[in-house]
Scaffold this motif. Sequence first.
Motif, mmCIF file in Angstrom:
data_model
loop_
_atom_site.group_PDB
_atom_site.id
_atom_site.type_symbol
_atom_site.label_atom_id
_atom_site.label_comp_id
_atom_site.label_asym_id
_atom_site.label_seq_id
_atom_site.Cartn_x
_atom_site.Cartn_y
_atom_site.Cartn_z
ATOM 1 N N ILE A 189 3.764 6.007 -3.201
ATOM 2 C CA ILE A 189 3.246 5.256 -2.276
ATOM 3 C C ILE A 189 3.892 3.843 -2.804
ATOM 4 C CG2 ILE A 189 1.328 3.624 -1.503
ATOM 5 C CD1 ILE A 189 1.343 6.821 -0.630
ATOM 6 N N ALA A 245 7.428 3.741 -2.071
ATOM 7 C CA ALA A 245 7.718 3.615 -0.795
ATOM 8 C C ALA A 245 7.903 2.128 -0.076
ATOM 9 C CB ALA A 245 6.918 4.433 0.306
ATOM 10 N N GLY A 246 6.869 1.558 -0.366
ATOM 11 C CA GLY A 246 6.752 -0.045 -0.217
ATOM 12 C C GLY A 246 7.792 -0.668 -0.905
ATOM 13 N N GLY A 301 8.269 1.895 4.679
ATOM 14 C CA GLY A 301 7.384 2.320 3.732
ATOM 15 C C GLY A 301 6.085 2.481 4.340
ATOM 16 N N THR A 302 5.502 1.879 5.139
ATOM 17 C CA THR A 302 4.132 2.048 5.621
ATOM 18 C C THR A 302 4.388 3.405 6.716
ATOM 19 O OG1 THR A 302 3.561 0.043 5.730
ATOM 20 C CG2 THR A 302 2.240 1.232 7.292
ATOM 21 N N VAL A 338 4.307 6.715 4.709
ATOM 22 C CA VAL A 338 3.064 7.073 4.311
ATOM 23 C C VAL A 338 2.217 7.522 5.628
ATOM 24 C CG1 VAL A 338 0.809 6.314 3.441
ATOM 25 C CG2 VAL A 338 3.056 5.370 2.376
ATOM 26 N N TRP A 384 -3.582 3.741 0.668
ATOM 27 C CA TRP A 384 -2.300 4.036 0.611
ATOM 28 C C TRP A 384 -1.664 3.122 1.536
ATOM 29 C CZ3 TRP A 384 -1.511 9.946 -0.084
ATOM 30 C CH2 TRP A 384 -1.868 10.418 -1.417
ATOM 31 N N ALA A 401 1.233 0.278 0.741
ATOM 32 C CA ALA A 401 2.506 0.491 0.865
ATOM 33 C C ALA A 401 3.120 -1.021 1.790
ATOM 34 C CB ALA A 401 2.929 1.652 1.663
ATOM 35 N N ASN A 424 3.677 -5.042 -7.440
ATOM 36 C CA ASN A 424 3.273 -3.683 -7.355
ATOM 37 C C ASN A 424 1.805 -3.251 -7.801
ATOM 38 O OD1 ASN A 424 5.621 -2.856 -6.584
ATOM 39 N ND2 ASN A 424 6.298 -1.979 -8.493
#
Length: 196
Positions: A46, A49-50, A58-59, A62, A97, A101, A124
Motif C-alpha cells: 500500500i 503504491a502511493g 496508487g489508489t 488498492v 489502505w 495510498a 510514509n
Amino acid sequence: MSQSRFSARDIAQVAVFAALIAALGLPGSITVGISGVPITVQSLGIILAGAILGPRKGTAAVLVLLALVAMGLPLLSGGRGGLGVFAGTTVGYLVGWVFGALVIGLLTARILPKYPLWAGLVVNVIGGIVVIYFFGVLGVVLRTDLGVAAATTSIFAYIPGDLVKVVIAAVVAKGVHRAYPGLIRSAPSSLRPADV
C-alpha cells in the motif's frame, strides 16, 4: 489527453501494483494483541503504491485489489477473500489502505522531483501509519466491544514492524523516482518543502 483518463501504461502499472499487494499477502499473517488484527506485509504494498504511482494510480491499485477481494478472490493475507472480510474487525484497515495510498501519493507529489529521503519517511509515516491506523482503530471500535482507548493501545505492537515498512518503502521509492522520473506529476514548486 485528459488527466482523468488512464493510459494503457497507467492501467498496466495499476495492475502490477494490485498484483504486488496481493503477492505480499502470500506469506500469511501473525496475530498480535487483543484486537485480533493480523500483522502482514501487505501494508508495504500500500505504501509503495502511493509512493511510486501517486494518488490516482496508487489508489486505483488498492481499489482494484479490494474489488477482486470483494468478488471472492483470496488475495488478502492468509488467503482471505469475499464480502465477509468487509464485515470483520479488519475492515477499518482495508478502508485505511485506500486513504493511506491516496495521502501518500498526494504528499509524495509535493516532494518530487528530488524525493529527499527524510521527507519520504515523513510522508510514509503520515499515510502508511497515521491514516491507516486511524481507520483501523475506528473499524475495531465499531466491530468489537473494545473502546477507543483499548483499540488504540492495541496498535502499539504493530508500530515497530510498520516503521520498518516505512523505511523500506522510502528507500525503494527514492531509487525508483531517481531511475524513472515522471511516474508522478510533481506539485508546483511553491507547494514543495524547502530544500535543506
